[in-house]
Design a protein around this motif. Structure first.
Motif, short mmCIF file in Angstrom:
data_model
loop_
_atom_site.label_atom_id
_atom_site.label_comp_id
_atom_site.label_asym_id
_atom_site.label_seq_id
_atom_site.Cartn_x
_atom_site.Cartn_y
_atom_site.Cartn_z
N SER A 3 2.61 -3.59 -1.58
CA SER A 3 1.85 -4.26 -0.52
C SER A 3 1.82 -5.75 -0.79
CB SER A 3 0.42 -3.70 -0.46
OG SER A 3 -0.29 -4.04 -1.64
N LYS A 4 1.36 -6.49 0.19
CA LYS A 4 1.29 -7.95 0.10
C LYS A 4 0.47 -8.40 -1.10
CE LYS A 4 0.48 -11.91 3.18
NZ LYS A 4 0.09 -12.28 4.56
N THR A 5 -0.55 -7.63 -1.43
CA THR A 5 -1.44 -7.99 -2.54
C THR A 5 -0.85 -7.65 -3.92
OG1 THR A 5 -2.58 -5.87 -2.32
CG2 THR A 5 -3.51 -7.75 -1.13
N LEU A 45 4.95 -15.08 0.86
CA LEU A 45 3.81 -14.52 1.60
C LEU A 45 3.73 -15.01 3.04
CD1 LEU A 45 0.98 -14.64 -1.09
CD2 LEU A 45 2.50 -12.74 -0.50
N CYS A 59 5.22 -12.26 5.13
CA CYS A 59 5.17 -10.95 4.47
C CYS A 59 4.25 -9.99 5.22
CB CYS A 59 4.68 -11.15 3.04
SG CYS A 59 4.69 -9.63 2.06
N PRO A 60 4.71 -8.78 5.52
CA PRO A 60 3.82 -7.78 6.12
C PRO A 60 2.80 -7.29 5.10
CG PRO A 60 5.93 -6.79 5.60
CD PRO A 60 6.08 -8.25 5.32
N ASP A 61 1.73 -6.69 5.58
CA ASP A 61 0.71 -6.18 4.66
C ASP A 61 1.25 -5.08 3.76
OD1 ASP A 61 -1.19 -7.95 5.60
OD2 ASP A 61 -1.97 -6.54 7.09
N VAL A 62 2.11 -4.22 4.32
CA VAL A 62 2.70 -3.11 3.55
C VAL A 62 4.22 -3.22 3.62
CG1 VAL A 62 2.96 -0.62 3.33
CG2 VAL A 62 0.74 -1.59 3.95
N ASP A 109 5.66 2.10 1.89
CA ASP A 109 4.54 3.02 2.12
C ASP A 109 4.73 4.37 1.44
OD1 ASP A 109 6.51 4.16 3.69
OD2 ASP A 109 5.38 4.07 5.56
#
Length: 316
Positions: free
Chosen positions: A225-227, A240, A243-246, A249
């Motif tokens: 994920s982005k984080t 970033l 960058c998508p959040d996910v 998956d």
């Protein structure tokens, strides 16, 4: 010990991205966790150590002679795995001590090709901790070609584990019918398919390969994920920006030799997914179809496989 049953763990987790030392610590902890649950085999996703090159699709990676791309690549290469220098020795030791076999996706920087280019590699260690095959992905896909080199056929190998015969391929190699056939011809009946992480990759092909081969198919994907990007990543602001959040998956899953789900794709679940496989189911499904056995015509159709390791220089 029941030789007809194989307990497998699918490690659907995120790496400590582009940090090989911390990611290998994570690998070792998950191996120990699987061993505590009496697993015979644990599988990690494609290029898990130190991670998939996620920046490529979101940072104009094809820009020629670009300083940003060069610096991110250098960081990637610095954290790639060098088997010859012992980067996996502690993983091997844990495999031996716990009698567990391992399929581990790595980004390899091999000294036998000069020590600077990278390969998407799938490593198999047996239950004695010995590395039995190092399979370099035959054909990187799309933007992967900007950072990964084409591999060779040396790693197209199968491995005995209890009554089972294991083989594996990286990501879209699994769409290559001749690569699959090379493993079928070696008696493969548990096919390991490793992915960077997406249900869209695993939801159809996993069952298709199982139906084609009459084998178990284990697809293992990572998470991202982005984080999950470490704060010390070079040019993190550029990565970033779009960058998508996910990015990944998951979607790890298992299909049986009849092509039906044993474990449906698991999106976003983080941890070990564990199942036990029954060898007799393989024999049952081979009764009506065997792609390199009774349902084949080698007098008409035959595959030639070159398993020589490829080198640029032959030193005499």
């Amino acid at each position: 010990m029941n030789q007809n049953n194989l307990k497998v763990a699918l490690a659907q987790i995120a790496p400590i991205w582009l940090n090989k030392f911390e990611t290998l610590k994570l690998v070792k902890s998950k191996i120990l966790e699987a061993a505590e649950q009496k697993c015979d085999l644990i599988v990690f996703g494609e290029g898990f150590a130190p991670g998939y090159p996620w920046w490529l699709s979101i940072t104009h990676s094809a820009a020629w002679d670009n300083k940003i791309q060069k610096e991110i690549f250098a960081h990637y290469a610095s954290n790639a795995i060098q088997i010859e220098r012992g980067d996996l020795s502690e993983v091997q030791k844990i495999a031996k001590e716990n009698r567990i076999a391992i399929y581990l996706g790595i980004i390899e920087r091999p000294t036998d090709r000069g020590g600077h280019s990278l390969y998407c590699t799938l490593v198999y260690m047996d239950q004695t901790g010995e590395i039995k095959s190092v399979h370099r992905k035959l054909q990187p896909t799309y933007d992967e070609r900007l950072v990964w080199s084409p591999g060779d056929g040396n790693g197209l190998q199968t491995h005995p584990l209890k009554d089972f015969t294991l083989g594996g391929l990286n990501c879209w190699e699994n769409w290559m019918p001749m690569a699959r056939t090379a493993l079928y011809g070696l008696g493969e009946n548990v096919h390991i398919a490793v992915w960077p992480g997406a249900v869209r990759n695993t939801e159809n092909i996993t069952r298709m390969i199982a139906q084609e081969s009459r084998s178990y198919v284990i697809s293992v994907s990572s998470l991202m994920s982005k984080t999950d990007f470490p704060k010390d990543t070079p040019h993190l602001d550029v990565i970033l920006e779009n960058c998508p959040d996910v990015l990944a998956d998951g979607g790890s899953c298992i299909a049986g030799p009849d092509g039906k789900w044993i474990m449906e794709p698991q999106p976003l679940y983080e941890g070990l997914l564990i199942e036990t496989l029954d060898f007799q189911r393989i024999l049952e499904e081979r009764q009506n179809f065997d792609p390199v056995g009774h349902y084949s015509r080698p007098d008409v159709l035959k595959l030639e496989v070159n398993r020589n390791r490829q080198y640029n220089v032959d030193y005499k």
